[in-house]
Design an enzyme around this catalytic site. Structure first.
Site, PDB file in Angstrom:
ATOM      1  NE  ARG A 270      -1.705   1.824   3.622  1.00  0.00           N
ATOM      2  CZ  ARG A 270      -1.533   1.707   4.949  1.00  0.00           C
ATOM      3  NH1 ARG A 270      -2.088   0.727   5.616  1.00  0.00           N
ATOM      4  NH2 ARG A 270      -0.805   2.576   5.615  1.00  0.00           N
ATOM      5  CG  HIS A 274      -6.034   2.217   6.528  1.00  0.00           C
ATOM      6  ND1 HIS A 274      -6.168   0.975   5.946  1.00  0.00           N
ATOM      7  CD2 HIS A 274      -7.217   2.492   7.119  1.00  0.00           C
ATOM      8  CE1 HIS A 274      -7.394   0.520   6.190  1.00  0.00           C
ATOM      9  NE2 HIS A 274      -8.041   1.417   6.895  1.00  0.00           N
ATOM     10  CE1 TYR A 283      -0.477   4.322  10.339  1.00  0.00           C
ATOM     11  CE2 TYR A 283       0.655   2.612   9.095  1.00  0.00           C
ATOM     12  CZ  TYR A 283      -0.390   3.514   9.221  1.00  0.00           C
ATOM     13  OH  TYR A 283      -1.349   3.605   8.237  1.00  0.00           O
TER      14      TYR A 283
HETATM   15  C1  LIG Z   1     -14.870  -5.834  11.277  1.00  0.00           C
HETATM   16  C2  LIG Z   1     -14.030  -4.611  11.182  1.00  0.00           C
HETATM   17  N1  LIG Z   1     -13.085  -4.369  12.098  1.00  0.00           N
HETATM   18  C3  LIG Z   1     -12.306  -3.266  11.996  1.00  0.00           C
HETATM   19  C4  LIG Z   1     -12.495  -2.374  10.981  1.00  0.00           C
HETATM   20  C5  LIG Z   1     -11.592  -1.152  10.846  1.00  0.00           C
HETATM   21  N2  LIG Z   1     -10.682  -1.396   9.730  1.00  0.00           N
HETATM   22  C6  LIG Z   1     -10.915  -0.911   8.512  1.00  0.00           C
HETATM   23  S1  LIG Z   1      -9.771  -1.396   7.398  1.00  0.00           S
HETATM   24  C7  LIG Z   1      -8.909  -2.236   8.574  1.00  0.00           C
HETATM   25  C8  LIG Z   1      -7.642  -2.972   8.218  1.00  0.00           C
HETATM   26  C9  LIG Z   1      -7.816  -3.883   7.073  1.00  0.00           C
HETATM   27  O1  LIG Z   1      -6.579  -4.385   6.688  1.00  0.00           O
HETATM   28  P1  LIG Z   1      -6.444  -5.338   5.444  1.00  0.00           P
HETATM   29  O2  LIG Z   1      -7.446  -6.416   5.514  1.00  0.00           O
HETATM   30  O3  LIG Z   1      -5.025  -5.730   5.350  1.00  0.00           O
HETATM   31  O4  LIG Z   1      -6.865  -4.421   4.197  1.00  0.00           O
HETATM   32  P2  LIG Z   1      -6.136  -3.100   3.654  1.00  0.00           P
HETATM   33  O5  LIG Z   1      -6.755  -1.950   4.407  1.00  0.00           O
HETATM   34  O6  LIG Z   1      -4.690  -3.215   3.913  1.00  0.00           O
HETATM   35  O7  LIG Z   1      -6.470  -3.036   2.217  1.00  0.00           O
HETATM   36  C10 LIG Z   1      -9.538  -2.154   9.811  1.00  0.00           C
HETATM   37  C11 LIG Z   1      -9.035  -2.791  11.039  1.00  0.00           C
HETATM   38  C12 LIG Z   1     -13.510  -2.642  10.046  1.00  0.00           C
HETATM   39  N3  LIG Z   1     -13.758  -1.837   9.000  1.00  0.00           N
HETATM   40  N4  LIG Z   1     -14.259  -3.768  10.146  1.00  0.00           N
END
Ligand SMILES: Cc1ncc(C[n+]2csc(CCOP(=O)(O)OP(=O)(O)O)c2C)c(N)n1
Ligand SMILES: [Mg+2]
Length: 372
Positions: A270, A274, A283
Site C-alpha cells: 500500500r 491506509h 507507523y
Molecule cells: C470488522 C471490522 N473491524 C475493523 C475495521 C476497521 N478497519 C478498517 S480497514 C482495517 C484494516 C484492514 O486491513 P487489510 O485487511 O489488510 O486491508 P487493507 O486496508 O490493507 O487493504 C480495519 C481494522 C472494520 N472496517 N471492520
C-alpha cells in the site's frame, strides 16, 4: 498455455517445512526493471496490453482525484489503491463478464476495469447510495467496509453457481488483515469442503492500518493457509500484472471444471496511507516505502511496454490527456447528481421496511433538503 515455472517459497521456518507445504509456490514473470520471462508469460494481445496500461493510468488518476476531492471536502473518507493496481487488473483480466467479483474497499482498479464509472466511486465516498448502483450486468457486489465480511458472501455466490450447474466463478478480494477474521476461515473451509468455484485473492499489502504483516499471522505466507482447507494456495508478485494474470487464469480454469477453489496471495504494498483519515508516516519506516516505490506496478509495466515499443512519450501524453478528460467529466457528473432522496439510506436494508425504520424515515423526511 505452457506450464508455469515456479520456485518454492524461501525462508520457510523448518517446522512449517515439516507440514509439507510443497503446494505453496511463488510466481514472478515481470521484474522491477520491466524484464519479462517470456517463456512463462501468458499470451496477451497488444491491444489488451494497451487496455491494461490505460486502466492503470485511469486508476492512478482517479485515485489522485479522489484524494484531492476528500481534502477539499467534496467527498468523505476513502482508501487509496495506489500500488495495488496490478493485483487487481491482472486478476480481473482473467475473468469473463459473466463471472462475479466481490470486493472489499480498496478495489478502485477492479471497479474501473469492470466498467463502474469513476463518478460512482465519487458518489459512494460522497455518502450517496446511488454510487453503489452499477451499470446493468457489472456482476460486482458493492464496497464492503466491515473487514472480511464479503468473503462468505462470495462463497455463497459460488455455491449458488455450483448448485445451478453454471460454469461461472466468483472472485473475492480481501486484505492481509482480513485473514485474521473468523469470516475468512469459515468461508475458506466451506469452499474447500464443497469444492466451490471461488477464487480468493488476498492483496497482502503488508499493513492492516498500523498493524504490520508480521503481527497479523505467524504463518510464513498467507497462501499456505489454503493447504489447511484442502486446496491450493499460491503466492505471486502482486506488482507483476503478468504473474497475477497467469495465476488467476489457472485458478479460473480449475474452478470452471469443478476442481474447486484457489487462494492467491498477491504480495504487494500500500503506497499511500491506509485511508484519508490517517498518517502512515507515524507507523511506517520511510525506507520501507522508498523500497516499494521502486517496485511500482505501473512503472514496471510501462518499462516493459517501452521495451516492446508499445509505449513512448507521445503515447503517454495522449493517454494522460484523454484520461484527465474522463476524470474531470466524471467529477462534473458526480457534482451534478445533487442530493439523493433520503429514502436511499433506508431502502436497501430490508425487502419490506420494518415499522421502526418507517417511523425513522418519516421523521427524517421533515429535515430533507429541498432541491434548489
Ligand atoms: C470488522 C471490522 N473491524 C475493523 C475495521 C476497521 N478497519 C478498517 S480497514 C482495517 C484494516 C484492514 O486491513 P487489510 O485487511 O489488510 O486491508 P487493507 O486496508 O490493507 O487493504 C480495519 C481494522 C472494520 N472496517 N471492520
Ligand atoms: Mg493490508
Amino acid at each position: 498455455m505452457p506450464p508455469l515455472k515456479v520456485s518454492y517459497l524461501k525462508n520457510v521456518p523448518p517446522i512449517q517445512k515439516e507440514l509439507k507445504l510443497s503446494s505453496v509456490r511463488f510466481l514472478q514473470i515481470l521484474d522491477e526493471q520491466g524484464n519479462c520471462n517470456e517463456k512463462i508469460k501468458p499470451k496477451i494481445s497488444e491491444s489488451t496490453l494497451r487496455e491494461w496500461y490505460k486502466l492503470m493510468v485511469l486508476t492512478r488518476k482517479t485515485d489522485e482525484k479522489l484524494f484531492v476531492l476528500q481534502r477539499q471536502g467534496r467527498i468523505s473518507t476513502f482508501a487509496q489503491v495506489k500500488g495495488q493496481e496490478a493485483s487487481q487488473i491482472g486478476s480481473v483480466g482473467a475473468l469473463q463478464k459473466e463471472d462475479w467479483i466481490v470486493q472489499a474497499f480498496r478495489e478502485t482498479a477492479a471497479m474501473l476495469m469492470r466498467g463502474v464509472p469513476p463518478k460512482n466511486i465519487m458518489a459512494y465516498y460522497g455518502g450517496d447510495g446511488r454510487g453503489s448502483v452499477y451499470p446493468e450486468g457489472t456482476n460486482m457486489l458493492p464496497i464492503a467496509i466491515p473487514v472480511g465480511s464479503q468473503i462468505p458472501h462470495a462463497v455463497g455466490i459460488a455455491w449458488g453457481m455450483k448448485l445451478k450447474k453454471e460454469k461461472n466463478v466468483c472472485l473475492v478480494y480481501f486484505g492481509d488483515g482480513a485473514t485474521s477474521e473468523g469470516d475468512f476461515h469459515e468461508a475458506m473451509n466451506f469452499a474447500g469442503v464443497f469444492q466451490l468455484p471461488c477464487i480468493f485473492v488476498c492483496q497482502n499489502n503488508q499493513w492492516a492500518i498500523s498493524v504490520p504483516r508480521a503481527r497479523q499471522t505467524a504463518s510464513a505466507s498467507i497462501a499456505q493457509k489454503a493447504v489447511a482447507y484442502g486446496f491450493e494456495g499460491i503466492q505471486v508478485d502482486g506488482n507483476d500484472v503478468f504473474a497475477v494474470y497467469a495465476a488467476t487464469q489457472q485458478a479460473v480454469q480449475k474452478a470452471r471444471v469443478g476442481k474447486g477453489p484457489t487462494l492467491i496471495e498477491c504480495y504487494t504494498y500500500r503506497l499511500a496511507d491506509h485511508t484519508t483519515s490517517d498518517d502512515a508516516k507515524r507507523y511506517r519506516d520511510e525506507k520501507e516505502v522508498a523500497a516499494w516505490i521502486k517496485k511500482d506496478p505501473l512503472v514496471r509495466f510501462k518499462k516493459y511496454l517501452e521495451k516492446k515499443k508499445i509505449w513512448n512519450t507521445k503515447y503517454e501524453e495522449a493517454i494522460q490527456k484523454e484520461i484527465e478528460g474522463i476524470v474531470e467529466r466524471n467529477v462534473q457528473e458526480y457534482e451534478n447528481m445533487g442530493v439523493p432522496p433520503v429514502e436511499y439510506l433506508f431502502n436497501h436494508m430490508y425487502k419490506e421496511m420494518p415499522p421502526a425504520l418507517k417511523e425513522q424515515l418519516a421523521y427524517i423526511k421533515q429535515f430533507e433538503r429541498k432541491k434548489e
